[in-house]
Design an enzyme around this catalytic site. Structure first.
Site, short mmCIF file in Angstrom:
data_model
loop_
_atom_site.label_atom_id
_atom_site.label_comp_id
_atom_site.label_asym_id
_atom_site.label_seq_id
_atom_site.Cartn_x
_atom_site.Cartn_y
_atom_site.Cartn_z
N GLU A 5 38.32 -9.93 10.31
CA GLU A 5 37.69 -9.17 11.41
C GLU A 5 38.36 -9.39 12.77
OE1 GLU A 5 33.47 -10.02 11.32
OE2 GLU A 5 33.24 -9.15 9.33
N ASN A 57 41.32 -9.19 6.08
CA ASN A 57 40.03 -8.64 5.64
C ASN A 57 39.25 -8.10 6.83
OD1 ASN A 57 38.09 -8.50 3.34
ND2 ASN A 57 36.86 -9.95 4.55
N GLU A 104 33.54 -6.94 -0.11
CA GLU A 104 32.16 -7.32 0.22
C GLU A 104 31.21 -6.14 0.00
OE1 GLU A 104 31.89 -9.14 4.12
OE2 GLU A 104 33.76 -10.24 3.84
#
Ligand code: XIL
Length: 355
Positions: free
Chosen positions: A165, A208, A273
């Site tokens: 992130e 990610n 996720e």
């Protein structure tokens, strides 16, 4: 050998496998001769060389319903919180691997693969890191954290989320503000990946993020440019993780395009996720289909097992209900992976299935 005879032998061996399957696992449906179908998510994903994983919380490992589903359905595991910085290095230089080891050892004992999540992230970051004011100190601390965690699990983790992130929401396409960005500048991501490669050369190194599923979004474009630049300059990166926390409508129409565009840069893509508000079977099927259609989409992880285990539990976004029963989204996922949902208990009729 005469090809017809070979076919006969093949058919005979498939039929005996089929018969054995029916005896051992009632409810397993029979597929075409060359694709005997599996009845669990992990086994079915494995038939196309993919994994199907879940986030696991160490605190739930004493719950038999939870572990029953975990053992049966999944062939990859991601610690939900246990490898994050606030747990693993709560104060400088003092490492705590208890909860992560619990998950890692359990997964390894059962032949499940392990994803590492996550090494460098602005969130769930202890205050002692957040309050560092000096670039050299932070660089040393970051490199030491990466190296220590990767050494601990060396050879046991198939993919590591090296940086999580780092991009801002909205239209900028730039990095977000964080202690890493603010002290080390844009180069902190590259530095993290280079350190990670030296620590464990055999782990796949992933970037990610969330909200990078819609191709035209500025955030997606920003991450795409970074990966393209890394590949062009030889900065080590092997995969992009798309978190895929979706609203009720599921993935954007461009999701498969996004996956294949990243893959075309020479990286794997993974859905890391996955959860979908209200868990519509169609939305789940669309997500899984997009991955199945992209050769370098190597695996899917759902972010928890039962709705009651979810960080979004109010939205019932997962594949199992609070009692551990399969929801209709489960069947949609299994079917889209190429499997066949098991018949409900008591209705299995092996003779009918053999028709
Ligand atoms: C979430 C966990 O599921 C929660 O238990 C925790 O309280 C907060 O973090 N993006 C990520 C994950 O990369 O680590 C987050 O997990 C969800 C969003």
């Amino acid at each position: 050998m005469n090809p017809l005879k070979r076919l006969d032998r093949r058919r005979a061996s498939v039929l005996s496998l089929v018969a054995a399957t029916v005896l051992v696992t009632p409810g397993t449906a029979i597929g075409a001769p060359d694709a005997v179908k599996a009845s669990t998510l992990g086994a079915q994903a494995a038939q196309s060389g993919r994994y199907f994983g879940t986030a696991v919380a160490a605190g739930r490992l004493g719950d038999g319903t939870y572990t029953g589903i975990l053992n049966r359905e999944f062939n990859s595991v991601t610690p939900e919180n246990e490898m994050k910085w606030d747990t693993t290095e709560p104060s400088r230089g003092s490492f705590n691997f208890g909860p992560a080891d619990q998950i890692a050892n359990r997964a390894q004992a059962r032949g499940q693969r392990l994803r590492g999540h996550t090494l460098v992230w602005h969130s769930q970051l202890p205050n002692w890191v957040r309050s560092i004011r000096d670039a050299n100190t932070l660089r040393g601390v970051m490199n030491n954290h990466i190296t220590t965690l990767m050494n601990r699990y060396k050879g046991r983790i198939h993919s590591w989320d090296v940086v999580n992130e780092a991009f801002a929401d909205g239209g900028s396409g730039q990095h977000r503000s964080s202690v890493f960005q603010n002290l080390l500048g844009d180069g902190f991501i590259e530095q993290a990946f280079r350190t990670a490669r030296s620590a464990d050369p055999s782990a796949k190194l992933c970037y990610n993020d969330y909200s990078i599923e819609n191709w035209s979004d500025a955030k997606t474009q920003g991450v795409y440019r970074m990966v393209r630049d890394f590949k062009a300059r030889g900065v080590p990166i092997d995969c992009v993780g798309l978190q895929s926390h979706f609203g009720a409508g599921g993935p954007p129409a461009s999701f498969q395009t996004t996956l294949s565009n990243f893959a075309a840069l020479g990286v794997d893509v993974q859905i890391t996720e996955l959860d979908i508000a209200q868990a519509s079977p169609t939305a789940y099927a669309n997500t899984v289909r997009a991955c199945m259609n992209v050769a370098r989409c190597t695996g899917i992880t759902v972010w928890g097992i039962r709705d009651s285990d979810s960080w979004r539990s109010g939205e019932n976004p997962l594949l199992f209900d609070r009692n551990g029963n399969k929801k209709s989204a489960y069947n949609a996922v299994l079917t889209t992976l190429g499997g066949t949902p098991a018949a409900p208990r008591g209705t299995t009729d092996a003779a009918a299935e053999l028709q």
